[in-house]
Design a protein around this motif. Structure first.
Motif, short mmCIF file in Angstrom:
data_model
loop_
_atom_site.label_atom_id
_atom_site.label_comp_id
_atom_site.label_asym_id
_atom_site.label_seq_id
_atom_site.Cartn_x
_atom_site.Cartn_y
_atom_site.Cartn_z
N PRO A 220 5.61 26.02 17.42
CA PRO A 220 4.51 25.87 18.30
C PRO A 220 3.79 24.59 18.70
CG PRO A 220 4.26 27.40 16.45
CD PRO A 220 5.61 26.75 16.30
N LEU A 221 4.02 23.47 17.90
CA LEU A 221 3.67 22.17 18.42
C LEU A 221 4.50 21.84 19.36
CD1 LEU A 221 2.04 19.94 17.59
CD2 LEU A 221 3.55 19.07 16.04
N GLN A 222 5.71 22.11 19.56
CA GLN A 222 6.62 21.66 20.80
C GLN A 222 6.01 22.27 21.87
OE1 GLN A 222 10.45 22.68 18.94
NE2 GLN A 222 10.99 20.43 18.81
N THR A 223 5.71 23.65 21.80
CA THR A 223 5.14 24.35 22.97
C THR A 223 3.65 23.58 23.49
OG1 THR A 223 6.04 26.35 22.12
CG2 THR A 223 4.62 26.49 23.88
N VAL A 224 2.72 23.28 22.61
CA VAL A 224 1.70 22.78 23.02
C VAL A 224 2.05 21.38 23.59
CG1 VAL A 224 -0.23 21.62 21.98
CG2 VAL A 224 0.47 23.93 21.31
N THR A 225 3.04 20.57 23.01
CA THR A 225 3.31 19.33 23.59
C THR A 225 3.94 19.43 25.10
OG1 THR A 225 3.89 18.49 21.40
CG2 THR A 225 4.72 17.36 23.09
N LEU A 226 4.67 20.61 25.16
CA LEU A 226 5.17 20.84 26.56
C LEU A 226 4.19 20.90 27.76
CD1 LEU A 226 8.21 22.93 25.76
CD2 LEU A 226 8.53 20.98 27.00
N VAL A 227 3.09 21.75 27.34
CA VAL A 227 2.10 22.02 28.33
C VAL A 227 1.14 20.72 28.49
CG1 VAL A 227 -0.21 23.44 28.35
CG2 VAL A 227 1.82 24.46 27.59
N LEU A 228 0.86 20.04 27.29
CA LEU A 228 0.01 18.87 27.44
C LEU A 228 0.95 17.84 28.29
CD1 LEU A 228 -1.28 18.11 24.03
CD2 LEU A 228 -2.57 18.98 26.10
N VAL A 229 2.07 17.53 28.26
CA VAL A 229 2.81 16.63 28.97
C VAL A 229 3.02 16.99 30.52
CG1 VAL A 229 5.20 15.65 29.48
CG2 VAL A 229 4.33 15.70 27.14
N SER A 230 2.78 18.57 30.72
CA SER A 230 2.99 18.79 31.97
C SER A 230 1.68 18.64 32.72
CB SER A 230 3.30 20.33 32.14
OG SER A 230 2.21 21.18 31.70
N VAL A 231 0.69 18.31 31.77
CA VAL A 231 -0.77 18.09 32.73
C VAL A 231 -1.11 16.66 32.69
CG1 VAL A 231 -3.40 18.63 32.29
CG2 VAL A 231 -1.76 20.31 32.02
N VAL A 232 -0.72 15.99 31.52
CA VAL A 232 -1.10 14.62 31.42
C VAL A 232 -0.22 13.57 32.41
CG1 VAL A 232 -0.97 12.59 29.99
CG2 VAL A 232 -1.68 14.62 29.12
N LEU A 233 1.02 13.87 32.34
CA LEU A 233 1.77 12.78 33.40
C LEU A 233 1.07 13.23 35.20
CD1 LEU A 233 5.31 13.18 32.21
CD2 LEU A 233 3.72 11.37 31.86
N PRO A 234 1.07 14.31 35.45
CA PRO A 234 0.47 14.11 36.82
C PRO A 234 -0.96 13.86 36.74
CG PRO A 234 1.60 16.42 36.24
CD PRO A 234 1.29 15.41 35.14
N GLY A 235 -1.80 14.04 35.75
CA GLY A 235 -3.33 13.36 35.70
C GLY A 235 -3.21 11.83 35.75
N LEU A 236 -2.20 11.04 35.15
CA LEU A 236 -2.16 9.81 35.15
C LEU A 236 -1.63 9.38 36.47
CD1 LEU A 236 -0.64 8.73 31.56
CD2 LEU A 236 -3.01 8.47 32.50
N ALA A 237 -0.85 10.02 36.96
CA ALA A 237 -0.30 9.57 38.26
C ALA A 237 -1.32 9.61 39.56
CB ALA A 237 0.88 10.38 38.80
N GLY A 238 -2.27 10.65 39.24
CA GLY A 238 -3.27 10.92 40.22
C GLY A 238 -4.58 9.82 39.97
N GLY A 239 -4.98 9.81 38.52
CA GLY A 239 -6.10 8.78 38.27
C GLY A 239 -5.68 7.30 38.42
N ALA A 240 -4.60 6.83 38.10
CA ALA A 240 -4.05 5.46 38.11
C ALA A 240 -4.59 4.85 39.73
CB ALA A 240 -2.86 5.28 37.82
N PRO A 241 -4.46 5.57 40.74
CA PRO A 241 -4.48 4.96 41.96
C PRO A 241 -6.00 4.96 42.37
CG PRO A 241 -2.87 6.44 42.30
CD PRO A 241 -3.40 6.64 40.75
#
Length: 125
Positions: free
Chosen positions: A69-90
């Motif tokens: 279950p922790l790995q599943t939560v990590t997969l969901v978080l990574v799929s949201v955090v990386l695009p968020g950082l890519a959109g927020g940094a600019p």
């Protein structure tokens, strides 16, 4: 030098010429920041819910393959955090530029010019 018989009074460092303009602007800035954070948090939560809803089969497949279950939560978080950082940094440099344009305008409308300690809150590392 004060004339004979004059009384001296101490004022807060944020008070300029008897005006509480800097304190008011600090309060407004804090309130607007909290509102902005709340709106951003709701937006991120909505994005996470939509992302999870669109990919509802993926967690099921991962679970069937034996993912913890922790790995599943990590997969969901990574799929949201990386695009968020890519959109927020600019957005950081324009945000700093808007801050440098808006804060002096707010101060000028409130009264005397703001001290530099109020304007220089974002320092370059």
């Amino acid at each position: 030098m004060a004339p004979l018989g004059a009384t001296a009074t101490a004022t807060d460092a944020r008070t300029v010429n008897g005006s509480d303009g800097a304190a008011v602007i600090d309060t407004l800035t804090r309130a607007l920041t909290l509102i902005l954070l709340a709106v951003a948090g709701v937006g991120v939560l909505g994005g996470v819910v939509l992302e999870t809803h669109e990919r509802i089969r993926d967690p099921g497949v991962h679970k069937a393959l034996g993912t913890a279950p922790l790995q599943t939560v990590t997969l969901v978080l990574v799929s949201v955090v990386l695009p968020g950082l890519a959109g927020g940094a600019p957005g950081v440099p324009p945000g700093l530029a808007v801050h440098r344009a808006v804060m002096p305008a707010m101060g000028d409308s409130a009264g005397p010019p703001l001290p530099e300690v109020v304007l220089d809150v974002h320092r370059t590392p």
